[in-house]
Motif scaffolding. Structure first.
Motif, PDB file in Angstrom:
ATOM      1  N   PHE A  84      12.744  28.838 -10.157  1.00 29.10           N
ATOM      2  CA  PHE A  84      12.946  27.555 -10.820  1.00 29.10           C
ATOM      3  C   PHE A  84      11.597  26.883 -10.990  1.00 29.10           C
ATOM      4  N   LEU A  85      11.500  25.965 -11.959  1.00 30.41           N
ATOM      5  CA  LEU A  85      10.240  25.308 -12.306  1.00 30.41           C
ATOM      6  C   LEU A  85      10.213  23.892 -11.765  1.00 30.41           C
ATOM      7  N   LEU A  86       9.020  23.407 -11.471  1.00 31.60           N
ATOM      8  CA  LEU A  86       8.836  22.051 -10.961  1.00 31.60           C
ATOM      9  C   LEU A  86       7.694  21.357 -11.690  1.00 31.60           C
ATOM     10  N   LEU A  87       7.838  20.041 -11.853  1.00 28.73           N
ATOM     11  CA  LEU A  87       6.792  19.154 -12.352  1.00 28.73           C
ATOM     12  C   LEU A  87       6.699  17.983 -11.396  1.00 28.73           C
ATOM     13  N   ASN A  88       5.510  17.636 -10.961  1.00 30.72           N
ATOM     14  CA  ASN A  88       5.365  16.497 -10.059  1.00 30.72           C
ATOM     15  C   ASN A  88       3.933  15.995 -10.057  1.00 30.72           C
ATOM     16  N   ARG A 125      -1.507   5.835 -13.310  1.00 29.58           N
ATOM     17  CA  ARG A 125      -2.014   6.799 -14.284  1.00 29.58           C
ATOM     18  C   ARG A 125      -1.023   7.964 -14.382  1.00 29.58           C
ATOM     19  N   SER A 126      -0.517   8.218 -15.567  1.00 27.69           N
ATOM     20  CA  SER A 126       0.610   9.127 -15.754  1.00 27.69           C
ATOM     21  C   SER A 126       0.183  10.542 -16.118  1.00 27.69           C
ATOM     22  N   MET A 127       0.965  11.500 -15.644  1.00 25.87           N
ATOM     23  CA  MET A 127       0.927  12.840 -16.211  1.00 25.87           C
ATOM     24  C   MET A 127       1.939  12.870 -17.352  1.00 25.87           C
ATOM     25  N   LEU A 128       1.518  13.341 -18.534  1.00 23.08           N
ATOM     26  CA  LEU A 128       2.373  13.430 -19.707  1.00 23.08           C
ATOM     27  C   LEU A 128       2.693  14.891 -19.981  1.00 23.08           C
ATOM     28  N   VAL A 129       3.961  15.174 -20.216  1.00 16.50           N
ATOM     29  CA  VAL A 129       4.413  16.544 -20.465  1.00 16.50           C
ATOM     30  C   VAL A 129       5.087  16.583 -21.834  1.00 16.50           C
ATOM     31  N   ASP A 130       4.523  17.323 -22.746  1.00 14.74           N
ATOM     32  CA  ASP A 130       5.035  17.416 -24.110  1.00 14.74           C
ATOM     33  C   ASP A 130       6.266  18.318 -24.173  1.00 14.74           C
ATOM     34  N   TYR A 131       6.175  19.490 -23.567  1.00  9.78           N
ATOM     35  CA  TYR A 131       7.318  20.402 -23.541  1.00  9.78           C
ATOM     36  C   TYR A 131       7.152  21.381 -22.384  1.00  9.78           C
ATOM     37  N   VAL A 132       8.247  21.991 -22.007  1.00  9.49           N
ATOM     38  CA  VAL A 132       8.265  23.134 -21.093  1.00  9.49           C
ATOM     39  C   VAL A 132       9.120  24.197 -21.766  1.00  9.49           C
ATOM     40  N   TYR A 150      -4.827  12.033  -6.325  1.00  5.76           N
ATOM     41  CA  TYR A 150      -3.930  12.475  -7.399  1.00  5.76           C
ATOM     42  C   TYR A 150      -3.794  14.005  -7.355  1.00  5.76           C
ATOM     43  N   TRP A 151      -2.543  14.474  -7.427  1.00  3.33           N
ATOM     44  CA  TRP A 151      -2.279  15.908  -7.320  1.00  3.33           C
ATOM     45  C   TRP A 151      -1.165  16.298  -8.294  1.00  3.33           C
ATOM     46  N   PRO A 152      -1.449  16.369  -9.599  1.00  3.32           N
ATOM     47  CA  PRO A 152      -0.432  16.790 -10.567  1.00  3.32           C
ATOM     48  C   PRO A 152      -0.251  18.305 -10.531  1.00  3.32           C
ATOM     49  N   ALA A 153       0.975  18.758 -10.838  1.00  4.43           N
ATOM     50  CA  ALA A 153       1.234  20.192 -10.788  1.00  4.43           C
ATOM     51  C   ALA A 153       2.407  20.580 -11.680  1.00  4.43           C
ATOM     52  N   PHE A 154       2.325  21.807 -12.183  1.00  2.40           N
ATOM     53  CA  PHE A 154       3.399  22.490 -12.901  1.00  2.40           C
ATOM     54  C   PHE A 154       3.501  23.861 -12.263  1.00  2.40           C
ATOM     55  N   TRP A 155       4.671  24.194 -11.671  1.00  2.82           N
ATOM     56  CA  TRP A 155       4.727  25.367 -10.817  1.00  2.82           C
ATOM     57  C   TRP A 155       6.139  25.917 -10.734  1.00  2.82           C
ATOM     58  N   GLY A 196       0.781  -1.223   0.000  1.00  2.00           N
ATOM     59  CA  GLY A 196       0.000   0.000   0.000  1.00  2.00           C
ATOM     60  C   GLY A 196       0.815   1.276   0.000  1.00  2.00           C
ATOM     61  N   ASN A 197       2.138   1.177  -0.181  1.00  2.00           N
ATOM     62  CA  ASN A 197       3.002   2.353  -0.194  1.00  2.00           C
ATOM     63  C   ASN A 197       3.030   2.984  -1.583  1.00  2.00           C
ATOM     64  N   TRP A 198       2.907   4.293  -1.616  1.00  2.00           N
ATOM     65  CA  TRP A 198       2.880   5.014  -2.880  1.00  2.00           C
ATOM     66  C   TRP A 198       4.251   5.614  -3.213  1.00  2.00           C
ATOM     67  N   THR A 199       4.601   5.605  -4.485  1.00  2.00           N
ATOM     68  CA  THR A 199       5.781   6.293  -5.002  1.00  2.00           C
ATOM     69  C   THR A 199       5.366   7.141  -6.192  1.00  2.00           C
ATOM     70  N   SER A 200       6.150   8.176  -6.468  1.00  2.00           N
ATOM     71  CA  SER A 200       5.892   9.013  -7.639  1.00  2.00           C
ATOM     72  C   SER A 200       7.187   9.759  -7.954  1.00  2.00           C
ATOM     73  N   ALA A 201       7.098  10.877  -8.675  1.00  2.00           N
ATOM     74  CA  ALA A 201       8.301  11.599  -9.070  1.00  2.00           C
ATOM     75  C   ALA A 201       8.062  13.101  -9.072  1.00  2.00           C
ATOM     76  N   ARG A 202       9.165  13.805  -8.846  1.00  2.00           N
ATOM     77  CA  ARG A 202       9.159  15.274  -8.838  1.00  2.00           C
ATOM     78  C   ARG A 202      10.513  15.746  -9.368  1.00  2.00           C
ATOM     79  N   ILE A 203      10.494  16.653 -10.349  1.00  2.00           N
ATOM     80  CA  ILE A 203      11.727  17.197 -10.890  1.00  2.00           C
ATOM     81  C   ILE A 203      11.665  18.723 -10.869  1.00  2.00           C
ATOM     82  N   GLU A 204      12.840  19.355 -10.888  1.00  2.00           N
ATOM     83  CA  GLU A 204      12.899  20.804 -10.918  1.00  2.00           C
ATOM     84  C   GLU A 204      14.052  21.245 -11.810  1.00  2.00           C
TER      85      GLU A 204
END
Length: 476
Positions: free
Chosen positions: A268-272, A297-304, A149-154, A108-116
């Motif tokens: 700086f910008l972040l996606l997560n 279920r994925s968040m897809l990012v075409d470009y930044v 689910y909490w997707p963000a671009f910030w 039941g443990n969740w993992t995901s990703a965050r980049i900046e």
């Protein structure tokens, strides 16, 4: 249209048409950042590369775990997942998109990703406009299955790096947020103090709307933020698919609050994609995720991309200058592409306070008025898997270029962790010693020296657009 086709053909044709419509609706990656007539492209990433490969290490750094070292737990938001660099959570899809995918294990443990972004100097030029944009498809999940689910671009103000406790004063621009699979995009400004304050923290000053046409979850949409310094009062604006849905003017908050979030080196910008936390829990009215929430279920990012329009230098008159550690030993206002250099091992000796085989960077012919501030810096350093390594920095100012260092500042060394991956060494480590005084620069020099104060292995220092120093001089 489908009813007519049913009368004329069979189920196979229906399935083919559905697949075609689905492909058209989701509009796969365009393959390149689109042109923006009238704007100057400053930085971009269109995420081309082999399937499963990580995003460009020259452009992005990957956040790991449950928080920044020494920062608030659970990233300060209450989210429950662990961020990883696993290809199961983060990677290119081979079709021109970045994919961030929350996963849940058998326990039941969740993992995901965050980049900046490595760069933290994105800022509207004086008298001009900054444009931050990304084309994103939110995780395609709705209803009970989407809870948490909490997707963000910030974007976060650069002084946050190395401090992690100065939020929200340094500013946060949420270009796109979404929770619980709702067909809505939120645009939010965070600033001031918490709780309360001029930005009503921890809520922020925000607005939301449904995505135009297809839902936010079922298709790509373009999310844009503009910081406009060409109008008075200045404005912050949020768009989805070129449709304006939120504006905050400079006079919405007090002058000090505005200056604190706009007067530093930039953002700086972040996606997560987070799971759970204050925002999705508050909207749902209970804790999320739940047993009904589905992983994968994925968040897809075409470009930044970052553009600017109009104005002059991104360092307007009356503001401290940011200088980048450039390949070849120079210091300059433009960083160029990301490069690296090796910082020699301390050889097991203690060189605390005394440069030992340093990497040295120099700017000459610098003229500017001392503005009463202090030196700030952000160095990207990595000691790999070597334990007990510590990088140290010394900054020297020669006010007239006569060969005399009138002001010398040595900062406490930074003990890197024994894990691969860049870390931030900033002025937050504190000043170890200082001699002399500041004064106006007239054809002066600025020198930066970086060396290993302790340890028995070499380190890597990011240069080009990766490491910078902010000097307390108005050079505009």
């Amino acid at each position: 249209m489908a009813a007519r086709l049913t009368a004329r053909t069979g189920p196979a044709a229906i399935l083919a048409l559905a697949a075609l419509l689905g492909a058209l609706l989701t509009s796969p990656a365009r393959g390149a950042v689109p042109p923006a007539p009238g704007w100057d492209l400053q930085w971009s990433d269109d995420f081309t590369g082999a399937a499963g490969s990580p995003p460009s290490a020259a452009n992005w750094q990957i956040d790991l775990g449950h928080g920044y070292p020494g920062g608030p737990a659970n990233w300060g938001t209450g989210e429950i997942q662990t961020y990883t660099d696993s290809p199961a959570n983060l990677g290119l899809d081979g079709g021109g998109n970045l994919r961030i995918t929350p996963q849940r294990d058998a326990a039941g443990n969740w993992t995901s990703a965050r980049i900046e972004t490595r760069r933290a100097d994105f800022k509207a030029p004086a008298g001009g406009v900054l444009r931050i944009e990304s084309r994103i498809q939110m995780p395609n999940v709705t209803g009970e299955a989407a809870l948490g689910y909490w997707p963000a671009f910030w974007a976060l103000g650069s002084p946050y790096r190395g401090n992690y406790w100065n939020w929200p004063g340094i500013g946060e621009f949420d270009v796109m947020e979404n929770v619980n699979g709702i067909n809505s995009v939120w645009g939010v400004l965070h600033c001031g103090v918490s709780p309360g304050g001029p930005c009503d923290e921890n809520n922020g000053i925000g607005a939301s709307r449904a995505c135009p046409g297809a839902t936010c979850q079922s298709a790509f949409h373009t999310y844009r933020f503009e910081w406009d310094r060409s109008v008075s009062p200045n404005q912050l604006r949020w768009y989805v698919d070129d449709q304006l849905f939120h504006t905050v003017a400079e006079n919405r908050v007090d002058a000090t609050t505005w200056a604190n979030m706009t007067g530093h080196a930039g953002y700086f910008l972040l996606l997560n994609v987070a799971m759970g936390g204050a925002f999705p829990n508050g909207v749902a009215g209970h804790a999320t995720p739940t047993a009904a929430t589905v992983p994968g279920r994925s968040m897809l990012v075409d470009y930044v991309a970052i553009w600017t329009r109009g104005g002059g230098s991104t360092e307007p008159p009356g503001e401290s200058a940011t200088l980048y550690l450039r390949e070849g030993g120079g210091l300059g206002t433009a960083g160029g592409s990301a490069t690296t250099v090796t910082v020699a091992s301390a050889g097991g000796a203690n060189h605390d306070g005394t440069p030992y085989q340093p990497q040295t960077y120099l700017a000459s012919g610098v003229t500017g008025a001392y503005n009463g501030g202090s030196t700030a810096f952000d160095l990207f350093v990595d000691a790999g898997g070597t334990v007990a390594c510590g990088q140290q920095l010394r900054v020297s100012y020669d006010r007239t270029g006569d060969g005399t260092w009138d002001r010398v500042e040595t900062y406490h060394y930074f003990a890197t962790d024994p894990l691969p991956g860049y870390e931030h060494y900033t002025e937050g480590r504190g000043l170890a010693s200082a001699t002399g005084t500041h004064g106006d620069l007239s054809g002066g020099r600025v020198r930066v020296e970086v060396w290993s104060a302790i340890g028995n292995g070499p380190s890597t220092l990011g240069t080009g657009n990766q490491s910078s120093i902010r000097i307390p001089y108005d050079v505009g």
